[in-house]
Design a protein around this motif. Structure first.
Motif, PDB file in Angstrom:
ATOM      1  N   TRP A  92      -1.312   3.488   4.805  1.00  0.00           N
ATOM      2  CA  TRP A  92      -2.331   3.724   5.833  1.00  0.00           C
ATOM      3  C   TRP A  92      -3.732   3.475   5.271  1.00  0.00           C
ATOM      4  CZ3 TRP A  92      -1.666   3.363  10.720  1.00  0.00           C
ATOM      5  CH2 TRP A  92      -0.483   3.797  11.332  1.00  0.00           C
ATOM      6  N   PHE A  95      -4.295  -0.164   5.298  1.00  0.00           N
ATOM      7  CA  PHE A  95      -4.506  -0.582   6.697  1.00  0.00           C
ATOM      8  C   PHE A  95      -5.929  -0.283   7.154  1.00  0.00           C
ATOM      9  CE2 PHE A  95      -4.527   0.687  11.199  1.00  0.00           C
ATOM     10  CZ  PHE A  95      -4.173  -0.525  11.794  1.00  0.00           C
ATOM     11  N   LYS A  99      -7.815  -3.643   7.804  1.00  0.00           N
ATOM     12  CA  LYS A  99      -7.792  -4.021   9.222  1.00  0.00           C
ATOM     13  C   LYS A  99      -8.872  -3.353  10.061  1.00  0.00           C
ATOM     14  CE  LYS A  99      -4.096  -6.589   8.700  1.00  0.00           C
ATOM     15  NZ  LYS A  99      -4.187  -8.057   8.842  1.00  0.00           N
ATOM     16  N   LEU A 100      -9.331  -2.175   9.609  1.00  0.00           N
ATOM     17  CA  LEU A 100     -10.277  -1.441  10.457  1.00  0.00           C
ATOM     18  C   LEU A 100     -11.636  -1.205   9.800  1.00  0.00           C
ATOM     19  CD1 LEU A 100      -7.954   1.220  12.169  1.00  0.00           C
ATOM     20  CD2 LEU A 100      -8.375  -1.145  12.825  1.00  0.00           C
ATOM     21  N   ASP A 101     -11.917  -1.913   8.724  1.00  0.00           N
ATOM     22  CA  ASP A 101     -13.237  -1.829   8.096  1.00  0.00           C
ATOM     23  C   ASP A 101     -13.678  -0.444   7.676  1.00  0.00           C
ATOM     24  OD1 ASP A 101     -13.751  -4.576   8.236  1.00  0.00           O
ATOM     25  OD2 ASP A 101     -14.352  -4.404  10.334  1.00  0.00           O
ATOM     26  N   PHE A 102     -12.724   0.370   7.241  1.00  0.00           N
ATOM     27  CA  PHE A 102     -13.121   1.671   6.701  1.00  0.00           C
ATOM     28  C   PHE A 102     -13.608   1.461   5.271  1.00  0.00           C
ATOM     29  CE2 PHE A 102     -11.527   5.487   9.172  1.00  0.00           C
ATOM     30  CZ  PHE A 102     -11.313   4.793  10.352  1.00  0.00           C
ATOM     31  N   THR A 103     -14.558   2.314   4.845  1.00  0.00           N
ATOM     32  CA  THR A 103     -14.966   2.260   3.446  1.00  0.00           C
ATOM     33  C   THR A 103     -14.068   3.194   2.644  1.00  0.00           C
ATOM     34  OG1 THR A 103     -16.584   4.019   3.817  1.00  0.00           O
ATOM     35  CG2 THR A 103     -17.346   1.741   4.044  1.00  0.00           C
ATOM     36  N   GLU A 106     -14.027   6.840   3.356  1.00  0.00           N
ATOM     37  CA  GLU A 106     -13.678   7.309   4.698  1.00  0.00           C
ATOM     38  C   GLU A 106     -12.173   7.419   4.901  1.00  0.00           C
ATOM     39  OE1 GLU A 106     -17.123   5.457   7.607  1.00  0.00           O
ATOM     40  OE2 GLU A 106     -15.602   4.096   6.840  1.00  0.00           O
ATOM     41  N   VAL A 110      -8.485  10.540   7.042  1.00  0.00           N
ATOM     42  CA  VAL A 110      -7.645  10.022   8.131  1.00  0.00           C
ATOM     43  C   VAL A 110      -6.220   9.774   7.646  1.00  0.00           C
ATOM     44  CG1 VAL A 110      -7.422   8.265   9.907  1.00  0.00           C
ATOM     45  CG2 VAL A 110      -9.680   9.006   9.193  1.00  0.00           C
ATOM     46  N   ILE A 126       3.868  -1.576   9.497  1.00  0.00           N
ATOM     47  CA  ILE A 126       2.526  -1.570   8.910  1.00  0.00           C
ATOM     48  C   ILE A 126       2.589  -2.267   7.551  1.00  0.00           C
ATOM     49  CG2 ILE A 126       0.802  -0.070   7.798  1.00  0.00           C
ATOM     50  CD1 ILE A 126       0.327   0.038  10.684  1.00  0.00           C
ATOM     51  N   LEU A 129       2.829  -5.926   8.199  1.00  0.00           N
ATOM     52  CA  LEU A 129       1.552  -6.431   8.707  1.00  0.00           C
ATOM     53  C   LEU A 129       0.562  -6.663   7.570  1.00  0.00           C
ATOM     54  CD1 LEU A 129      -0.232  -6.885  11.373  1.00  0.00           C
ATOM     55  CD2 LEU A 129      -0.984  -4.524  11.046  1.00  0.00           C
TER      56      LEU A 129
ATOM     57  N   LEU B 100       2.658  -4.559  16.110  1.00  0.00           N
ATOM     58  CA  LEU B 100       3.813  -4.154  15.303  1.00  0.00           C
ATOM     59  C   LEU B 100       5.162  -4.446  15.957  1.00  0.00           C
ATOM     60  CD1 LEU B 100       2.595  -0.742  13.784  1.00  0.00           C
ATOM     61  CD2 LEU B 100       2.135  -3.066  12.999  1.00  0.00           C
ATOM     62  N   LYS B 121     -13.872   7.120  14.650  1.00  0.00           N
ATOM     63  CA  LYS B 121     -13.951   5.750  14.140  1.00  0.00           C
ATOM     64  C   LYS B 121     -12.605   5.044  14.235  1.00  0.00           C
ATOM     65  CE  LYS B 121     -15.350   2.785  10.345  1.00  0.00           C
ATOM     66  NZ  LYS B 121     -16.251   2.589   9.207  1.00  0.00           N
ATOM     67  N   GLN B 125     -12.113   1.567  16.296  1.00  0.00           N
ATOM     68  CA  GLN B 125     -11.793   0.343  15.563  1.00  0.00           C
ATOM     69  C   GLN B 125     -10.483  -0.274  16.051  1.00  0.00           C
ATOM     70  OE1 GLN B 125     -14.815  -0.391  14.233  1.00  0.00           O
ATOM     71  NE2 GLN B 125     -13.843  -1.006  12.318  1.00  0.00           N
ATOM     72  N   LEU B 129     -10.079  -3.935  17.408  1.00  0.00           N
ATOM     73  CA  LEU B 129      -9.046  -4.825  16.858  1.00  0.00           C
ATOM     74  C   LEU B 129      -8.208  -5.455  17.960  1.00  0.00           C
ATOM     75  CD1 LEU B 129      -7.504  -5.689  14.151  1.00  0.00           C
ATOM     76  CD2 LEU B 129      -5.998  -3.761  14.619  1.00  0.00           C
TER      77      LEU B 129
END
Lengths: 230, 230
Positions: A92, A95, A99-103, A106, A110, A126, A129, B100, B121, B125, B129
């Motif tokens: 995750w 991912f 895919k979701l531009d998290f830093t 961050e 989650v 996942i 992917l 998926l 967020k 996101q 996507l």
DNA sequence: ATAAATTTTTAGACAAATCTAAAAATTGGT
DNA sequence: ACCAATTTTTAGATTTGTCTAAAAATTTAT
């Protein structure tokens, strides 16, 4: 389907139980290291008495061995469960970053939630992917479905080039004097270290740690493991 | 950030509370329809006494109006919370199908878990996507961040006249057997359907779909939504 | 309008996961 | 080896969400 997955499927675990197993794994990582009640309590941000209760429950379920006043060790099944949670957590994380531009800072909170989602197909898709990644955004290895993984490539701080950045992940020398030195200089696991300069004369290093400049000898640097960034 | 999102952020809701709000919304959908204790109990697969307890708690939190022996209505805040959960559920469903390779009947169970993940967020996101989809895989509208959504102009296939043409946009029944039937017969969202004939005897239909002729019962046709072509 | 049926609420109990405070076992220093 | 300090466990309480059984209110039917 492997034998292991049959077991994992039958086991129904609460979120809290999964968190205990994960923490115990991180404190020991195998079936032979005894983990103390207090250590678990500290990591779980809970009280030792709560840990005792949970230890009994998890022992009952066959996930760990528990002996009064001794501590716990994971069973083989417990290790498998831990690895499957860690696999989910790290996939995750990849991912979220890819895919979701998290830093990097961050992702953890989650991923702590997402790791408890129950669906074998979900995490396998996942994984696909993402192209079956081997390491998470922090460089930690991602266990395969069968629980196998490659230990990350850590290296001695003394082998890092100038200007490189790493995270402190362990020590080679575990003697009291060395550990005391680390304490005194506030060098701890998880600290980010940047190599500012390496002195030609004696290979001593000038590093940036905790936003402070610090000079350390080559001997110190050759006993500290770091995980190189990028 | 809108005022609503400030409220949603401050509200910390358990998974169970969120499920109650979602079910109540599905049973009424607005701030004026009274929903009975028994109806909620049936949908939640729980007992009326449990519903009473939860109703008091949610009223306390300002999510619904509760009067003894009368039932509940959602407050404006309650509607906003419901829409935010439904938004998450439906976006995750699109993600599972589009990214998926989940089939229609596989998405619901997993989306039920994913809808409770707390991260603004994350869902924004996912929305990006997916290209800000307006409808989920069952043809149901996805609320925007501000809680707005467009109900689609649709009608049941069973209400279409002979020779008319429509595009499959949703299902009424979302049960696994029905969805599996659709998968098996390659009936999917977006397919064009032409009504070739309607049998007088049992109202069964002969339709053209994917360039193939298919006979379906009236019961099937009365659970498939289509958008009529001009 | 009143009795019967239904719905809803209350009261009391339970399981899970936690806590505090006190007791018990272990460990460490001399 | 013993006493003190630490660690761990036990006992009993709390919270959340649920349950059952019985009481209360509402609705329905005659």
């Amino acid at each position: 389907m492997t034998n292991k997955n049959v077991f994992l499927k039958k086991l129904c675990m609460t979120r809290s139980e999964e968190n205990y197993i994960k923490i115990i794994f991180h404190l020991g990582g195998n079936t032979s290291t005894l983990i103390s009640t207090n250590a678990i309590a500290e990591q779980m941000a809970t009280k030792p008495s709560s840990v005792t209760d949970m230890s009994k429950k998890l022992a009952e379920k066959g996930l760990l061995h528990y002996k009064r006043y001794q501590g716990v060790t994971l069973t083989e099944l417990g290790v498998k469960v831990a690895l499957s949670i860690i696999r989910k957590h790290r996939l995750w994380e990849v991912f979220l970053v890819e895919k979701l531009d998290f830093t990097w800072d961050e992702v953890h909170e989650v991923a702590e939630q997402l790791e408890h989602i129950k669906s074998e197909k979900l995490i396998d898709q996942i994984d696909a992917l993402l192209g079956y990644p081997k390491y998470d955004p922090h460089g930690d290895p991602i266990p395969s479905k069968d629980g196998e993984f490659l230990e990350r490539d850590k290296q001695l701080l003394s082998d890092m080039p100038k200007q490189s950045i790493g995270v402190c992940v362990g020590v080679k020398d575990t003697s009291t004097p060395f550990l005391k030195f680390l304490d005194k200089n506030q060098i701890a696991l998880g600290n980010t270290i940047k190599v500012l300069d390496i002195e030609d004369f004696d290979q001593s290093l000038s590093i940036l740690i905790n936003n402070k400049k610090l000079n350390i000898s080559h001997q110190i640097a050759s006993n500290l493991y770091v995980k190189k960034q990028n």
